[in-house]
Design a protein around this motif. Structure first.
Motif, short mmCIF file in Angstrom:
data_model
loop_
_atom_site.label_atom_id
_atom_site.label_comp_id
_atom_site.label_asym_id
_atom_site.label_seq_id
_atom_site.Cartn_x
_atom_site.Cartn_y
_atom_site.Cartn_z
N ARG A 243 -70.03 -54.54 -10.88
CA ARG A 243 -70.39 -55.48 -10.43
C ARG A 243 -69.68 -56.46 -10.87
O ARG A 243 -69.13 -56.78 -11.52
CB ARG A 243 -71.17 -55.60 -11.00
CG ARG A 243 -72.84 -54.70 -11.14
CD ARG A 243 -74.04 -54.97 -12.39
NE ARG A 243 -73.70 -54.55 -13.53
CZ ARG A 243 -75.04 -54.51 -14.15
NH1 ARG A 243 -76.14 -55.39 -14.43
NH2 ARG A 243 -74.33 -54.47 -16.00
N ASP A 335 -77.54 -49.22 -19.14
CA ASP A 335 -79.10 -49.61 -18.58
C ASP A 335 -80.77 -49.15 -19.77
O ASP A 335 -80.20 -47.92 -19.99
CB ASP A 335 -79.20 -49.93 -17.09
CG ASP A 335 -80.41 -51.02 -16.72
OD1 ASP A 335 -80.86 -52.02 -17.98
OD2 ASP A 335 -81.19 -51.04 -15.31
N ARG A 348 -76.03 -45.95 -14.83
CA ARG A 348 -75.63 -46.33 -13.41
C ARG A 348 -74.76 -45.90 -13.09
O ARG A 348 -74.26 -46.88 -11.66
CB ARG A 348 -77.02 -47.72 -13.02
CG ARG A 348 -78.18 -47.58 -13.63
CD ARG A 348 -78.60 -48.74 -12.62
NE ARG A 348 -80.28 -49.24 -13.40
CZ ARG A 348 -81.42 -48.78 -13.35
NH1 ARG A 348 -81.23 -47.57 -12.56
NH2 ARG A 348 -82.86 -49.24 -13.78
N HIS A 350 -71.71 -44.70 -10.56
CA HIS A 350 -71.78 -44.60 -8.88
C HIS A 350 -70.99 -43.33 -8.90
O HIS A 350 -70.92 -42.09 -9.53
CB HIS A 350 -70.14 -45.10 -8.56
CG HIS A 350 -69.95 -44.73 -6.97
ND1 HIS A 350 -69.84 -44.42 -6.17
CD2 HIS A 350 -69.86 -45.93 -6.39
CE1 HIS A 350 -69.21 -44.01 -4.84
NE2 HIS A 350 -70.30 -45.62 -5.01
N ASP A 428 -82.21 -43.67 -10.47
CA ASP A 428 -82.12 -44.81 -10.64
C ASP A 428 -83.64 -44.82 -10.45
O ASP A 428 -84.50 -45.76 -10.77
CB ASP A 428 -81.89 -45.57 -9.64
CG ASP A 428 -80.09 -45.46 -10.03
OD1 ASP A 428 -79.72 -45.08 -10.89
OD2 ASP A 428 -79.49 -45.47 -8.60
N ARG A 454 -76.96 -47.86 -2.79
CA ARG A 454 -77.45 -47.97 -4.05
C ARG A 454 -75.99 -49.07 -4.54
O ARG A 454 -76.50 -50.25 -5.26
CB ARG A 454 -78.47 -47.92 -4.42
CG ARG A 454 -80.29 -47.69 -3.39
CD ARG A 454 -80.53 -47.54 -4.96
NE ARG A 454 -80.48 -46.09 -4.81
CZ ARG A 454 -80.62 -44.54 -4.80
NH1 ARG A 454 -81.06 -44.40 -2.64
NH2 ARG A 454 -80.34 -43.77 -5.31
N ALA A 455 -75.43 -48.79 -5.07
CA ALA A 455 -74.11 -48.51 -6.06
C ALA A 455 -73.65 -49.55 -5.22
O ALA A 455 -72.70 -50.62 -6.00
CB ALA A 455 -72.93 -47.13 -6.35
N ASP A 457 -74.59 -51.56 -3.17
CA ASP A 457 -75.33 -53.55 -2.97
C ASP A 457 -75.45 -53.30 -4.85
O ASP A 457 -75.83 -54.87 -4.54
CB ASP A 457 -77.49 -52.78 -2.93
CG ASP A 457 -76.89 -52.34 -1.51
OD1 ASP A 457 -76.30 -53.19 -0.86
OD2 ASP A 457 -77.96 -51.60 -0.84
N ARG A 458 -75.52 -52.34 -5.33
CA ARG A 458 -76.14 -53.15 -6.97
C ARG A 458 -74.45 -54.03 -7.64
O ARG A 458 -74.61 -55.01 -8.03
CB ARG A 458 -75.95 -52.05 -8.08
CG ARG A 458 -76.38 -52.51 -9.65
CD ARG A 458 -76.32 -50.87 -10.02
NE ARG A 458 -76.65 -51.37 -11.25
CZ ARG A 458 -74.77 -51.32 -12.41
NH1 ARG A 458 -74.77 -50.82 -12.60
NH2 ARG A 458 -75.86 -51.75 -14.19
N GLY A 461 -74.07 -57.35 -6.10
CA GLY A 461 -75.37 -58.14 -6.71
C GLY A 461 -76.71 -58.50 -5.57
O GLY A 461 -77.33 -59.12 -6.14
#
Ligand code: GAP
Length: 462
Positions: A243, A335, A348, A350, A428, A454-455, A457-458, A461
């Motif tokens: 992140r 998480d 979570r 990749h 997820d 999605r990875a 995007d996460r 942020g």
């Protein structure tokens, strides 16, 4: 804004990593050994994936970088020329009070702060006893080459992989006919007898590096330094899914620069113990090639035919550590969330670094389900990193896969025997879709692409 990491996260990860088979203390049955660790079945897979992502970005997808593998023990003159014999040392101080511990002088304030003690006071962080005068302690491990243990036979375990690239510069130029700029990349073990190792696998005595030396014409070095800083920062976000809020590029202050560096930036991660270095990017100028040229008496210059000019190249070096990336990925991916009144732990990760991409789970151990599930898993192996698991209830198996970061699970149930279809469950969002067995590889491929998106995007942020 950076996210404040949980202060007990490292303890949680140490326990999860041991229990699930990521990391074990080295030689544990003999009480372990300080700052040395072994990597279990899942940790070994995760490490391999980290290396593969680095190799893909730094070697396979580029046409300007050559790989190399050099020996861990080299001629000791290498380390005299590089400055390691004379200067690769940390200031060591002894507690002369009750605990008699040894500390790094430059870590005293941080060690005292960590223990809730006044960092301004020069006293032992453990027992508050008086400290002796600092003395320089060389971090290189020494051993002997051959059967006679005498000074002339002293050799060192390499403290960095970089020197293997410098001493082979001319060999690589001659055998590949490379023109500047080009890089030489290497991944392998390095050894440092750290005075204050710690923070789990953050500072080890045996660790693994992924380094690249990018040789270029003097004058082009400043631009290339900027390029490699941006490229390496990008890699953590896009290729590993770390992140952005927890990553930063920190320029070195003038008084912090290594003796060989004109400029340096660290890629840092916000660990529970604070911002710390994952990778250093340095402009090493012609320091190393010039030093080896002088010491060896060999010409290590480059002849630029077009300009009819001979010069010693400058070097930009991105130097990363596998172990630090490993602990970063665990911290960043960990998480917890409430699901139907229970806490679900999810890594979570990749999908390209997770130990497994697809778990195949028969609903029960009934032979007819096992047989079908095993054959499905076998067929998927050539395309995906798969695991087969038929132990315990399906709910517990989903939880285990969530905890080890497997992005997709395929469940084979009794209906599968009739309709030749299976359920894909995604880690997820825990969403499920039913797909025909014959379309399973394509559906999993699409789902993994969605996991990759999605990875990203996460990581970014959004
Ligand atoms: N050739 C330059 C060099 O070795 P470094 O900053 O000392 O530079 C590069 O090391 C990377 O190697 C660090 O950013 C870190 O990821 C890793 N590293 C260095 N010392 C380490 C240690 N004791 N334990 C684990 N990783 C280490």
């Amino acid at each position: 804004m950076s996210e404040a990491p949980r202060s007990d996260l490292i303890e949680t990860l140490v326990s999860l990593a041991k229990q699930r088979g990521f990391v074990y203390p080295s030689s544990e049955i003999y009480g372990g050994i300080n700052a040395l660790y072994d990597f279990g079945p899942l940790g070994t897979r995760l490490r391999r994936n980290i290396r593969n992502r680095w190799w893909r970005a730094m070697v396979e997808l580029r046409d300007d970088i050559e790989p190399i593998e050099t020996s861990i023990i080299m001629n000791p003159q290498v380390w005299v020329a590089s400055g390691h014999v004379g200067g690769f040392s940390d200031p060591l101080v002894d507690c002369t009070g009750t605990c008699r511990k040894r500390w790094r002088e430059d870590h005293l304030a941080a060690e005292r702060t960590e223990r809730g003690k006044d960092p301004e006071v020069r006293a032992c962080p453990e027992c508050d006893g008086p400290l002796g005068e600092p003395r320089q302690f060389n971090l290189m491990f020494r051993t002997f080459l051959g059967p006679v243990e005498e000074a002339a036979a002293t050799v060192y375990l390499r403290p960095e992989t970089a020197q293997g690239m410098f001493v082979n510069f001319q060999n690589v130029v001659n055998s590949t006919r490379r023109r500047l700029p080009f890089g030489i990349a290497q991944n392998g073990r390095s050894f440092r007898n750290e005075i204050s190792p710690g923070n789990y696998i953050f500072r080890l005595r045996e660790f693994e590096q992924m380094e690249m030396e990018y040789f270029c014409e003097p004058g082009t070095d400043d631009g290339l330094f900027e390029y490699w800083c941006a490229e390496r920062h990008r890699w953590y976000i896009e290729d590993l899914g770390v992140r952005t809020v927890n990553l930063r590029l920190r320029p070195h202050e003038k008084d912090e620069l290594a003796h060989y560096a004109k400029a340096a930036n660290d890629v840092e991660y916000l660990f529970p113990f604070g911002w710390s270095e994952l990778e250093g990017i340095a402009n090493r100028t012609d320091f190393d090639l010039s030093a080896h040229q002088k010491h060896s008496g060999r010409d290590l210059s480059f002849y630029d035919q077009a300009a009819n000019r001979r010069f010693v190249p400058y070097v930009i070096e991105p130097a990363a550590g596998v172990d630090r990336i490993f602990i970063t990925l665990l911290c960043d991916a960990y998480d917890e969330e409430e699901v139907r009144g229970e806490t679900r732990v999810v890594l979570r990760l990749h999908p390209d670094v997770a130990p497994f991409q697809v778990a195949v789970l028969p609903l029960s151990k009934k032979p007819e389900l096992s047989e079908l599930a095993r054959s499905v898993e076998h067929d998927l192996r050539s395309r995906f990193a798969t695991e087969y698991d038929e132990t315990q209830s399906i709910g517990r198996r989903y939880r285990r896969q969530d905890e080890i970061g497997t992005p997709l699970a395929v469940t084979i149930d009794f209906d599968s025997l009739e309709d030749r279809a299976a359920t894909i469950r995604e880690r997820d969002g825990m969403t499920q879709v039913r797909v025909p067995l014959e379309g399973l590889p394509a559906a999993l491929g699409e789902q993994l692409d969605a996991c990759r998106a999605r990875a990203l995007d996460r990581a970014q942020g959004s």
